[in-house]
Scaffold this motif. Structure first.
Motif, PDB file in Angstrom:
ATOM      1  N   ARG A  99      -3.753  -2.742 -10.474  1.00  0.00           N
ATOM      2  CA  ARG A  99      -4.054  -1.329 -10.225  1.00  0.00           C
ATOM      3  C   ARG A  99      -5.101  -0.996 -11.381  1.00  0.00           C
ATOM      4  O   ARG A  99      -6.200  -0.218 -11.128  1.00  0.00           O
ATOM      5  N   TYR A 107     -13.071   1.073  -8.318  1.00  0.00           N
ATOM      6  CA  TYR A 107     -12.895   2.493  -7.991  1.00  0.00           C
ATOM      7  C   TYR A 107     -13.887   3.259  -8.803  1.00  0.00           C
ATOM      8  O   TYR A 107     -14.909   4.185  -8.358  1.00  0.00           O
ATOM      9  N   TYR A 210      -1.988   1.598  -5.323  1.00  0.00           N
ATOM     10  CA  TYR A 210      -3.220   2.455  -5.355  1.00  0.00           C
ATOM     11  C   TYR A 210      -3.380   3.791  -4.831  1.00  0.00           C
ATOM     12  O   TYR A 210      -4.232   4.651  -5.032  1.00  0.00           O
ATOM     13  N   PHE A 324      -5.808   8.649  -2.754  1.00  0.00           N
ATOM     14  CA  PHE A 324      -5.725   7.504  -3.933  1.00  0.00           C
ATOM     15  C   PHE A 324      -4.977   8.212  -5.090  1.00  0.00           C
ATOM     16  O   PHE A 324      -4.991   9.529  -5.001  1.00  0.00           O
TER      17      PHE A 324
END
Length: 340
Positions: A99, A107, A210, A324
């Motif tokens: 993550r 991300y 996620y 998300f």
């Protein structure tokens, strides 16, 4: 002596004034603009007066300031384009990406990545297939996109291509179609299909590393034959594409390429990913285009604003997600473009 043919006199109207302002903002030389106005039949005195008024206009000066600020924005994007060329053109594959690393390296950085090993606990990976679909939900009425071959702008006009039919009949269409882009079950049909195919969502496991996982049916289903095409566009959110059945070929262009990809309307471009026509779209020659194949059991992260073209290589089933753990609301900030 033959009579002299007099050129009709043209007077400056608001359309001419717009043209003058646009050319001055594009750094056109006043002398060149004047000569074009003279050739069009505008009298000398009127052409000079209009040019002088335009160059002295506080409105044009204000527009010049705004243009300078926009040029700074373009410079930032161009800098990012150059920096992107220092990276590999290959979309990385990462097994069970943590993550923290996903957030930091992909991300928040707006970089695509293919993640493997995160769909191993999905019942769908072992149970889903055409016969299973018919057995579980064949008698349900579903909605698909239909008649796409007759409309080159089928994505922009997708509302006009909705058709309802029994899911079992659609499964047989997919089974027997061969290679076709004429019909496709997409995320746009999800409003009708979410309830009809509720049993299938029980075979999907949210990815808690996620995704927030609130509700068991968060996501969108894509199902079609080989040959389905989703043309180049960008989304207004970050997205996951989780591939369950079949393979997809995907072309990607970073969001910072927006000034070079001929964005003709909303989030679409006319550039065809199957064969990019550099004569018609010469600025595409300098665009960074990444290519990857998404296989069953793999998840592709598509950053917000990242241009992508998707082609089904086989009978294909994909599940996409936008829920998300982190901020993903960029739709409300998307500019509302006006036509003048």
């Amino acid at each position: 002596m033959a009579p002299v043919e007099l050129k009709p006199v043209v007077h400056v109207d608001n359309e001419w004034r717009r043209w003058i302002a646009e050319n001055l903002l594009l750094d056109g030389l006043p002398q060149v603009i004047y000569e074009q106005m003279m050739r069009a039949g505008i009298p000398h005195e009127e052409a000079v007066q209009e040019l002088q008024q335009a160059m002295a206009s506080p409105y044009l000066n204000g527009a010049q300031r705004l243009r300078s600020r926009l040029a700074k924005h373009d410079w930032v994007l161009e800098t990012q384009r150059h920096m992107n060329r220092l990276r590999s053109t290959e979309v990385p594959r990462r097994h069970k990406l943590s993550r923290e690393e996903f957030l930091d390296a992909y991300y928040t950085a707006g970089r695509p990545v293919i993640i493997t090993g995160m769909m191993e606990d999905w019942p769908a990976m072992t149970t889903w297939g055409l016969d299973y679909f018919k057995q579980r939900c064949g008698d349900r009425e579903v909605e698909i996109q239909f008649g796409r071959d007759s409309d080159t702008q089928y994505e922009l006009r997708k509302t006009a291509h909705r058709k309802t039919m029994l899911f079992g009949d659609y499964v047989e269409m997919v089974r027997n179609a061969g290679c076709s882009n004429d019909f496709y079950m997409t995320a746009y049909n999800e409003g009708k299909n979410r309830t009809a195919l509720a049993e299938l969502w029980r075979d999907i496991v949210q990815i808690p590393e996620y995704l927030n996982g609130e509700g068991s049916t968060q996501g969108f289903l894509w199902f079609g034959p080989p040959g389905t095409i989703t043309p180049f566009h960008h989304d207004l959110t970050n997205n996951f594409m989780a591939q369950v059945i079949g393979r997809k070929r995907i072309l990607l262009m970073p969001a910072c390429e927006v000034a070079h990809v001929y964005n003709h309307e909303h989030c679409f471009t006319h550039v065809d990913g199957r064969q990019i026509d550099l004569q018609r779209y010469p600025r595409m020659a300098d665009v960074q285009v990444l290519s990857c194949t998404l296989n069953p059991g793999e998840v592709l992260f598509l950053p917000v604003g990242c241009w992508h073209f998707v082609e089904g290589l086989d009978i294909s089933v994909t599940v996409s997600f936008t829920n998300f753990l982190w901020d993903n609301d960029f739709t409300t900030e998307y500019p509302k473009l006006q036509a003048f």
